[in-house]
Design an enzyme around this catalytic site. Structure first.
Site, PDB file in Angstrom:
ATOM      1  N   CYS A 194       2.812  -3.473   3.999  1.00  0.00           N
ATOM      2  CA  CYS A 194       1.997  -2.288   4.287  1.00  0.00           C
ATOM      3  C   CYS A 194       2.675  -1.573   5.454  1.00  0.00           C
ATOM      4  CB  CYS A 194       0.529  -2.647   4.549  1.00  0.00           C
ATOM      5  SG  CYS A 194       0.189  -3.627   6.029  1.00  0.00           S
ATOM      6  N   HIS A 212       7.533 -24.692   9.406  1.00  0.00           N
ATOM      7  CA  HIS A 212       6.455 -25.323  10.186  1.00  0.00           C
ATOM      8  C   HIS A 212       5.065 -25.066   9.621  1.00  0.00           C
ATOM      9  CE1 HIS A 212       8.986 -25.637  14.159  1.00  0.00           C
ATOM     10  NE2 HIS A 212       9.593 -26.139  13.105  1.00  0.00           N
ATOM     11  N   ASP A 214       0.848  -1.199   0.000  1.00  0.00           N
ATOM     12  CA  ASP A 214       0.000   0.000   0.000  1.00  0.00           C
ATOM     13  C   ASP A 214       0.882   1.247   0.000  1.00  0.00           C
ATOM     14  OD1 ASP A 214       0.832   0.401   2.600  1.00  0.00           O
ATOM     15  OD2 ASP A 214      -1.174   0.335   3.492  1.00  0.00           O
ATOM     16  N   HIS A 258       3.957 -31.592  10.805  1.00  0.00           N
ATOM     17  CA  HIS A 258       3.207 -30.377  10.484  1.00  0.00           C
ATOM     18  C   HIS A 258       2.080 -30.613   9.474  1.00  0.00           C
ATOM     19  CE1 HIS A 258       6.278 -28.327  12.738  1.00  0.00           C
ATOM     20  NE2 HIS A 258       7.212 -28.829  11.950  1.00  0.00           N
ATOM     21  N   THR A 317       2.277  -2.012   8.740  1.00  0.00           N
ATOM     22  CA  THR A 317       2.658  -2.999   9.767  1.00  0.00           C
ATOM     23  C   THR A 317       2.850  -4.408   9.219  1.00  0.00           C
ATOM     24  OG1 THR A 317       0.335  -3.471  10.164  1.00  0.00           O
ATOM     25  CG2 THR A 317       1.350  -1.767  11.554  1.00  0.00           C
TER      26      THR A 317
END
Ligand code: RB5
Length: 149
Positions: free
Chosen positions: A65, A98, A8, A133, A67
């Site tokens: 973005c 994982h 963004d 996993h 964060t």
């Protein structure tokens, strides 16, 4: 690798630097934007990258973005996407080993460019370990299928 990349307005410069860095290493980049700092909705770019990865048009995706959180939440709404917002290389590596993450996200307002490059390198070099996993990852698909009722 063919890597879809999106961002963004908060992450235009970091996206450009990461895209150049990866091109220099020989990767093919599919840039879904944005390339200007005009305010936009990060969810649209999370969706675009996620669709490219889920459809097989890209091998994996990178989202940036402010964060890394909003854009990864949007990507995770697309079936088959396992997007992980990471601020450190260890989380990035483990998200592949994982969780078999197929989209990496981080925040241009949270980490610097050198940390971002380290995170990208660790994530691209890591391999999914499978084994114990598998069942857990398989349950992600079961959750998606339950939503289709
Ligand atoms: C944009 O201001 C900001 O909200 C966005 O870049 C991101 O941090 C959202 O999770």
């Amino acid at each position: 690798m063919r890597i879809a990349i999106g961002n963004d307005h908060a992450a235009v410069e970091m996206k450009m630097e990461i895209a150049s860095y990866l091109k220099e290493k020989g990767h093919e980049l599919i840039n879904v934007g944005v390339d200007t700092k005009e305010s936009c909705n990060y969810a649209e770019y999370g969706e675009k990258v996620a669709e490219l990865v889920a459809s097989g048009q890209a091998d994996c995706g990178i989202l940036i973005c402010g964060t890394g959180v909003g854009i990864s939440i949007a990507a995770n709404k697309v079936n088959g996407i396992r997007a992980c917002a990471c601020s450190d290389p260890l989380t990035a590596r483990l998200s592949k080993q994982h969780n078999n993450s197929n989209v990496l996200a981080f925040g241009a307002r949270i980490i610097g460019i050198e940390t971002a490059k380290m995170i990208v390198d660790c994530w691209l070099e890591a391999e999914y370990e499978g084994g114990r996993h598998e069942k857990r990852i398989g349950y992600f698909t079961e959750i998606e299928n339950k939503q289709k009722r």
